[in-house]
Design an enzyme around this catalytic site. Structure first.
Site, PDB file in Angstrom:
ATOM      1  N   CYS A 192      35.519  65.607 -79.260  1.00  0.00           N
ATOM      2  CA  CYS A 192      34.927  66.805 -79.843  1.00  0.00           C
ATOM      3  C   CYS A 192      34.400  67.742 -78.770  1.00  0.00           C
ATOM      4  O   CYS A 192      33.703  68.692 -79.072  1.00  0.00           O
ATOM      5  CB  CYS A 192      33.772  66.422 -80.783  1.00  0.00           C
ATOM      6  SG  CYS A 192      34.267  65.389 -82.156  1.00  0.00           S
ATOM      7  N   ARG A 238      34.105  72.984 -84.922  1.00  0.00           N
ATOM      8  CA  ARG A 238      34.446  71.647 -85.417  1.00  0.00           C
ATOM      9  C   ARG A 238      33.211  70.750 -85.461  1.00  0.00           C
ATOM     10  O   ARG A 238      32.996  70.021 -86.443  1.00  0.00           O
ATOM     11  CB  ARG A 238      35.513  71.029 -84.519  1.00  0.00           C
ATOM     12  CG  ARG A 238      35.927  69.625 -84.931  1.00  0.00           C
ATOM     13  CD  ARG A 238      36.847  69.007 -83.913  1.00  0.00           C
ATOM     14  NE  ARG A 238      37.288  67.672 -84.326  1.00  0.00           N
ATOM     15  CZ  ARG A 238      37.999  66.859 -83.568  1.00  0.00           C
ATOM     16  NH1 ARG A 238      38.361  67.232 -82.361  1.00  0.00           N
ATOM     17  NH2 ARG A 238      38.346  65.667 -84.014  1.00  0.00           N
TER      18      ARG A 238
END
Length: 294
Positions: A192, A238
């Protein structure tokens, strides 16, 4: 009336000697075991999943550039080649003995390029510079580089997400790359943190940019420079989505199908953003050229 005689196409392998063939066989012996390990231990992970695509498209582009390259093909400097091979093969052997796959793969790739230089010369290698750089993206980067790149990105993304959500009234705090929201604790992992999408986006966009803007260096550089900020911003979005999914739907939802779906969605959005920027930039160039022609 004089007619220009067409220059005959020179075959890449027309003048190969026995020594050249031995060198090519040695290159295959050098590359196959290393690439097998790269495929087994790196390409099967999320971080290296783009490797097979880069390898396939890179080999196609390399062959395309080799066939159309006008550069003269003659052996390079033997002293430089032997010296380069000696250094790179020493690094390769040491990395293979110690099990450092990243260094082994880079040393192997460098040795292959030096071998090609010895066969075909520096002018020819310079004429196919882009496929050689592009293919390097299929190899795993050293762990030290991964750590150096991902750590500041992870920390920055964590701080931005926490600051925004805290300002919106969510019960959230962070310590480094660990985020605490309500009763849930999340770790902003490397997946991430932008590295995967940066490498994957860079590979795809560089390939696209080179094919589309091969003769327009400014447009090519613009696409390359746009990749990193877009990838970082898309990963910031995200992380925000995953934090909110965890907060409202629970930890299992945030780590399950929705985690992968959010990653795929943001990667697609980032890729679309690059294409939109390229389209706008190309249109502005056309308008500027039209005004200059008037």
């Amino acid at each position: 009336m004089l007619l220009a005689r067409a220059r005959p196409q020179v075959s890449l392998f027309r003048s190969l000697t026995l020594a050249d063939i031995v060198l090519l066989v040695g290159a295959a012996i050098l590359a196959v075991p290393t690439m097998f390990q790269v495929g087994e231990f790196n390409w099967t992970t999320e971080q290296g999943g783009h490797g097979p695509i880069v390898l396939a498209t890179g080999l196609w582009l390399l062959w395309r550039e080799i066939k159309t390259s006008p550069a003269e093909r003659k052996p390079g400097n033997l002293v430089i080649g032997i010296l380069g091979l000696g250094i790179l093969l020493s690094i390769y052997c040491l990395a293979r003995i110690t099990g450092i796959l990243e260094i082994e793969a880079l040393a192997m790739y460098g040795a292959l390029i030096v071998g090609a230089y010895m066969l075909f010369g520096g002018a020819f290698i310079r004429s196919i510079w882009f496929p050689l750089i592009y293919l390097a993206l299929a190899l795993p980067p050293p762990d030290s580089v991964v750590a150096a790149v991902t750590q500041p990105i992870k920390i920055a993304i964590s701080e931005w997400a926490v600051t925004l959500l805290y300002a919106l009234g969510y019960p959230i705090a962070s310590s480094g790359v660990t985020i605490q929201i309500a009763q849930y604790e999340l770790l902003v992992a490397a997946a991430c943190a932008g590295l995967n999408s940066i490498i994957s986006l860079s590979a795809i966009c560089l390939f696209y940019g080179y094919l589309r803007h091969r003769t327009n260096f400014a447009a090519f550089v613009m696409i390359a420079l746009a990749v990193i900020p877009i990838a970082v911003f898309s990963n910031f979005i995200r992380v925000l989505i995953l934090i909110l999914i965890t907060y409202y739907l629970g930890e299992s939802a945030g780590q399950g199908f929705l985690h992968d779906f959010a990653g795929l969605t943001m990667f697609s959005a980032a890729l679309l953003a690059v294409f939109v920027i390229d389209s706008i930039f190309t249109r502005l160039l056309h308008l500027r050229s039209a005004k200059a022609a008037q």
